[in-house]
Design a protein around this motif. Structure first.
Motif, short mmCIF file in Angstrom:
data_model
loop_
_atom_site.label_atom_id
_atom_site.label_comp_id
_atom_site.label_asym_id
_atom_site.label_seq_id
_atom_site.Cartn_x
_atom_site.Cartn_y
_atom_site.Cartn_z
N SER A 91 48.53 37.15 35.76
CA SER A 91 48.32 38.47 36.37
C SER A 91 48.07 39.55 35.34
O SER A 91 47.59 40.64 35.67
N GLN A 92 48.38 39.28 34.09
CA GLN A 92 48.19 40.29 33.04
C GLN A 92 46.70 40.52 32.79
O GLN A 92 45.91 39.60 32.75
N GLY A 93 46.35 41.79 32.66
CA GLY A 93 44.97 42.11 32.32
C GLY A 93 44.01 42.19 33.47
O GLY A 93 42.81 42.33 33.27
N ARG A 94 44.49 42.11 34.72
CA ARG A 94 43.60 42.26 35.85
C ARG A 94 43.06 43.68 35.91
O ARG A 94 43.71 44.63 35.50
N PRO A 129 44.54 52.15 40.98
CA PRO A 129 45.37 51.29 41.82
C PRO A 129 46.23 50.30 41.04
O PRO A 129 47.37 50.04 41.40
N ALA A 130 45.66 49.71 39.97
CA ALA A 130 46.39 48.70 39.21
C ALA A 130 47.59 49.29 38.48
O ALA A 130 48.66 48.70 38.44
N TYR A 149 44.91 47.27 46.90
CA TYR A 149 44.58 46.93 45.52
C TYR A 149 45.82 46.62 44.71
O TYR A 149 45.84 46.78 43.48
N ASP A 150 46.86 46.16 45.37
CA ASP A 150 48.09 45.79 44.68
C ASP A 150 47.91 44.37 44.15
O ASP A 150 47.71 43.43 44.90
N THR A 151 47.95 44.23 42.83
CA THR A 151 47.69 42.93 42.20
C THR A 151 48.96 42.15 41.90
O THR A 151 48.94 41.21 41.09
N THR A 152 50.07 42.51 42.54
CA THR A 152 51.31 41.75 42.35
C THR A 152 51.05 40.27 42.62
O THR A 152 50.50 39.91 43.66
N PRO A 153 51.42 39.38 41.69
CA PRO A 153 51.19 37.95 41.91
C PRO A 153 51.92 37.44 43.15
O PRO A 153 53.08 37.81 43.40
N VAL A 154 51.23 36.62 43.93
CA VAL A 154 51.80 36.05 45.16
C VAL A 154 51.72 34.53 45.10
O VAL A 154 50.63 33.96 44.92
#
Length: 221
Positions: free
Chosen positions: A119-122, A136-137, A70-75
């Motif tokens: 990615s902000q606000g996910r 997770p976020a 659940y890592d939302t780091t932008p890719v």
């Protein structure tokens, strides 16, 4: 920004690092998937620049490990693969954007700025059991509403156990979640993380199922 660059071509990696650092970013470099998975556990990044054609294991395996936590780091995928099917596979696996080599540096910087803005606000689901919650976020663990400091390895161990509440999770599954592979660390490492989590969050939170592994929720053994 703090960035992770995953690229096996050393000359290209050096050029990209130089350009990104000139634009004010700090850049760590990983030349293969295994190194990238370790870096993503031990460090927090604002974004990842990910090549797909890596030695040993595809860049998609790195992406799978990242999104599996659940890592939302932008890719942002950077690759020479220009087929539509490759782009679809990368985006479906959880990438935020895709740029095909060769590309102009200014386009890379613009796409990088765009994915970090988006990615902000996910939102990721918050996991809970009793008075313990895990976000997770935000990479945040609380007990009774109070923040509990945990290491990155402890966080990933707890997250998998909470995702699988009521089911037994083996040591090998936990190693895979924490390190991206199993069988490559000391045999008691996971047991140490479980011990630390029990000390911080309560001895009864994580049960040992002897001969199998660990479990949150359900009958304790």
């Amino acid at each position: 920004m703090k960035l992770l660059l995953v690229e096996d071509d050393a000359m290209l990696a050096d050029a990209l690092r130089a350009g990104l650092e000139q634009h004010g970013s700090a850049v760590d470099w990983a030349a293969d998937a295994a190194t990238a998975k370790i870096a993503l556990v031990d460090h927090g990044y604002d974004a990842v620049l990910l090549d797909l054609g890596l030695p040993g294991s595809s860049g998609l395996s790195v992406l799978a490990v990242l999104r599996g936590r659940y890592d939302t780091t932008p890719v942002l995928i950077i690759t020479a693969r220009d087929k539509l099917s490759d782009r679809i596979a990368g985006l479906d696996a959880g990438a935020d954007d895709y740029i095909v080599k060769p590309f102009q540096p200014d386009e890379l910087y613009a796409r990088l700025r765009a994915v970090t803005r988006r990615s902000q606000g996910r939102v990721s689901p918050v996991l809970s059991h009793g008075d313990v919650t895990l976000d997770p976020a935000k990479r945040l663990v609380t007990r009774g509403g109070q923040t509990v400091p945990v290491s990155s390895h402890e966080f990933l161990t707890l997250m998998l156990l909470m995702e699988r509440q009521g089911r037994v999770t083996t040591r090998e599954q936990l190693e895979e979640a924490v390190y991206g592979s199993s069988g490559t660390i000391e045999s008691n490492t996971i047991a140490v993380y479980v011990h630390q989590l029990r000390r911080k969050l309560g001895e009864k939170l994580i049960g040992t199922v002897h001969g199998y592994g660990y479990r949150i929720g359900g009958p304790q053994a």
